[in-house]
Scaffold this motif. Structure first.
Motif, PDB file in Angstrom:
ATOM      1  N   UNK A 198     -21.680  -7.890  11.691  1.00  0.00           N
ATOM      2  CA  UNK A 198     -20.997  -9.157  11.379  1.00  0.00           C
ATOM      3  C   UNK A 198     -21.847  -9.909  10.340  1.00  0.00           C
ATOM      4  N   UNK A 199     -21.545  -9.743   9.056  1.00  0.00           N
ATOM      5  CA  UNK A 199     -22.318 -10.461   8.036  1.00  0.00           C
ATOM      6  C   UNK A 199     -22.219 -11.972   8.282  1.00  0.00           C
ATOM      7  N   UNK A 200     -23.339 -12.683   8.057  1.00  0.00           N
ATOM      8  CA  UNK A 200     -23.353 -14.107   8.419  1.00  0.00           C
ATOM      9  C   UNK A 200     -23.293 -15.028   7.212  1.00  0.00           C
ATOM     10  N   UNK A 201     -22.861 -16.268   7.495  1.00  0.00           N
ATOM     11  CA  UNK A 201     -22.840 -17.340   6.502  1.00  0.00           C
ATOM     12  C   UNK A 201     -23.853 -18.376   6.986  1.00  0.00           C
ATOM     13  N   UNK A 202     -24.893 -18.598   6.213  1.00  0.00           N
ATOM     14  CA  UNK A 202     -25.976 -19.476   6.677  1.00  0.00           C
ATOM     15  C   UNK A 202     -25.464 -20.898   6.949  1.00  0.00           C
ATOM     16  N   UNK A 203     -24.432 -21.326   6.240  1.00  0.00           N
ATOM     17  CA  UNK A 203     -23.912 -22.684   6.447  1.00  0.00           C
ATOM     18  C   UNK A 203     -23.255 -22.823   7.829  1.00  0.00           C
ATOM     19  N   UNK A 227     -31.379  -5.293  10.785  1.00  0.00           N
ATOM     20  CA  UNK A 227     -30.402  -4.890   9.756  1.00  0.00           C
ATOM     21  C   UNK A 227     -29.366  -5.957   9.436  1.00  0.00           C
ATOM     22  N   UNK A 228     -29.463  -7.138  10.069  1.00  0.00           N
ATOM     23  CA  UNK A 228     -28.458  -8.185   9.828  1.00  0.00           C
ATOM     24  C   UNK A 228     -28.605  -8.740   8.417  1.00  0.00           C
ATOM     25  N   UNK A 229     -27.481  -9.080   7.794  1.00  0.00           N
ATOM     26  CA  UNK A 229     -27.513  -9.591   6.415  1.00  0.00           C
ATOM     27  C   UNK A 229     -26.487 -10.708   6.241  1.00  0.00           C
ATOM     28  N   UNK A 230     -26.734 -11.517   5.250  1.00  0.00           N
ATOM     29  CA  UNK A 230     -25.752 -12.527   4.869  1.00  0.00           C
ATOM     30  C   UNK A 230     -24.544 -11.796   4.266  1.00  0.00           C
ATOM     31  N   UNK A 231     -23.409 -12.521   4.194  1.00  0.00           N
ATOM     32  CA  UNK A 231     -22.193 -11.903   3.652  1.00  0.00           C
ATOM     33  C   UNK A 231     -22.451 -11.395   2.228  1.00  0.00           C
ATOM     34  N   UNK A 232     -23.250 -12.149   1.471  1.00  0.00           N
ATOM     35  CA  UNK A 232     -23.543 -11.764   0.082  1.00  0.00           C
ATOM     36  C   UNK A 232     -24.342 -10.450   0.056  1.00  0.00           C
ATOM     37  N   UNK A 235     -23.050  -6.704   0.681  1.00  0.00           N
ATOM     38  CA  UNK A 235     -22.491  -5.877  -0.399  1.00  0.00           C
ATOM     39  C   UNK A 235     -23.562  -5.003  -1.057  1.00  0.00           C
ATOM     40  N   UNK A 236     -24.832  -5.276  -0.768  1.00  0.00           N
ATOM     41  CA  UNK A 236     -25.922  -4.555  -1.438  1.00  0.00           C
ATOM     42  C   UNK A 236     -26.005  -3.101  -0.968  1.00  0.00           C
ATOM     43  N   UNK A 237     -26.481  -2.248  -1.870  1.00  0.00           N
ATOM     44  CA  UNK A 237     -26.711  -0.851  -1.494  1.00  0.00           C
ATOM     45  C   UNK A 237     -28.010  -0.761  -0.687  1.00  0.00           C
TER      46      UNK A 237
END
Ligand code: F6P
Length: 350
Positions: A198-203, A227-232, A235-237
């Protein structure tokens, strides 16, 4: 009567609690019940490449059920990167006179086990890992011990976060999967749980934290998977993410920076790291590993090769190695545990 008279056993990839109970389970059943000979291969696939191993006797696999790590040693060797190493593994299998090879390993190791079986070796896999991400098995041994470590850590962070009205972040392992963070977060009553699925939105996290900080006891505990990442960044490889990690640090550190920059909230980070992999296995992992081990011995005795032992519901079964190879068992985003945590007020950053 047994189809396998002599087999090799190795533990590959990252270690985890439960490896020794699994070695004990398979070796005891194979030796005492079926009269098989056992070669313990040192340090995973590295030992198979280099021909390093020893005959295991009952005294080697007795009295180890309560011990962490692996009596065989392990490594992150990736032998299929070099065709010469593949030939060396096959040569050593033959040189030792093995009828079969047993691989105790996670995703990567089961994939290599499958590739070896395609090369004509008789292979059986036992799924282990603290990440619980091996496709085809409801559970892997090692997970429950790491989960208890993570839960204990979150409990401890709670009391100090409460005293100081702080926001504290616990970064847990899990590789690309969020099982440890999800279960550790729920068990520890975390206010925010962030998982790779679940990619996160810091806001949105800030909004949740600020509502809590308005409360007189306004502290928060965040559990974030490595392994958690922001929504942006979702998209990264893989390559881009490796670079991000090198320059900006792990997921916990990145989140704490983002919370400060975007919302002025200071959050301190504890990275649990290898504490989750070390130490004695909990009872659940000892029982599961023993069952996986003895099931492995039954497969060896029957000559039922090319399969991985697995837990399906309450049953210990086996599936073709092909079914698990090159797949990862991620947390489904509609998992009931996520639904339940949301109802209990947990923020997932989405
Ligand atoms: O697979 C187990 C695990 O601990 C993962 O959770 C983690 O990403 C990785 O291994 C760490 O690997 P290493 O032991 O190579 O640092």
């Amino acid at each position: 009567m047994t189809a396998t008279k002599r087999f090799g056993i190795l533990t590959a990839g990252g270690d985890c609690p439960g490896l020794n109970p699994a070695i004990r389970g398979i070796c005891k059943a194979a030796f005492h019940e079926y009269g098989m000979e056992i070669i313990g291969i040192h340090e995973g696939y590295k030992g198979l490449v280099e021909g390093k191993g020893r005959i295991l006797k009952p005294e080697d696999f007795s009295g180890i059920i309560h011990t962490g790590g692996t009596i065989l040693g392990t490594s992150r060797e990736r032998p299929f990167k070099d065709p010469i190493k593949v030939d060396m593994m096959i040569d050593n299998y033959k040189k030792w006179g093995l009828d079969a090879l047993v691989v105790l390993g996670g995703n990567g190791s089961q994939k290599r086990a499958y590739w070896l079986s395609k090369k004509g070796l008789n292979v059986i896999g036992l799924p282990k890992t603290i990440d619980n991400d091996v496709f085809g098995s409801d559970m892997t041994f090692g997970f429950h011990t790491a989960l208890d470590v993570a839960t204990d850590a979150v409990d401890r962070l709670h009391t100090t976060a409460h005293s100081h009205r702080r926001v504290l972040i616990a970064e847990v392992m899990g590789n690309e999967a969020g099982w440890l963070a999800l279960y550790g977060g729920i068990a520890g009553g975390a206010d925010v749980i962030l998982i790779p699925e679940i990619p996160y939105d810091v806001h949105l996290i800030l909004k949740h934290l600020k509502t809590r900080l308005d409360h007189p006891e306004g502290f928060s505990v965040i559990v974030i998977a490595e392994g958690a990442r922001s929504a942006e960044k979702a998209q990264f490889s893989k390559k881009q993410m490796r670079k991000v990690k090198e320059t900006d640090g792990g997921s916990g550190l990145r989140l704490s920076k983002a919370l400060l920059e975007a919302g002025g909230i200071e959050a301190r980070v504890s990275v649990l790291g290898y504490l989750q992999r070390g130490g004695a296995p909990v009872a659940y992992d000892r029982v599961l590993a023993t069952q996986f081990g003895t099931k492995g011995a039954e497969l060896l005795a029957r000559g039922d090769y090319g399969r991985m032992v697995a837990l399906k519901g309450q049953d210990i079964v086996s599936i073709p190695l092909e079914e698990t190879a090159e797949k990862t068992k991620l947390v489904p985003v509609d998992h009931l545990a996520i639904h339940s945590a949301r109802l209990a007020g947990t923020c997932f950053g989405d």
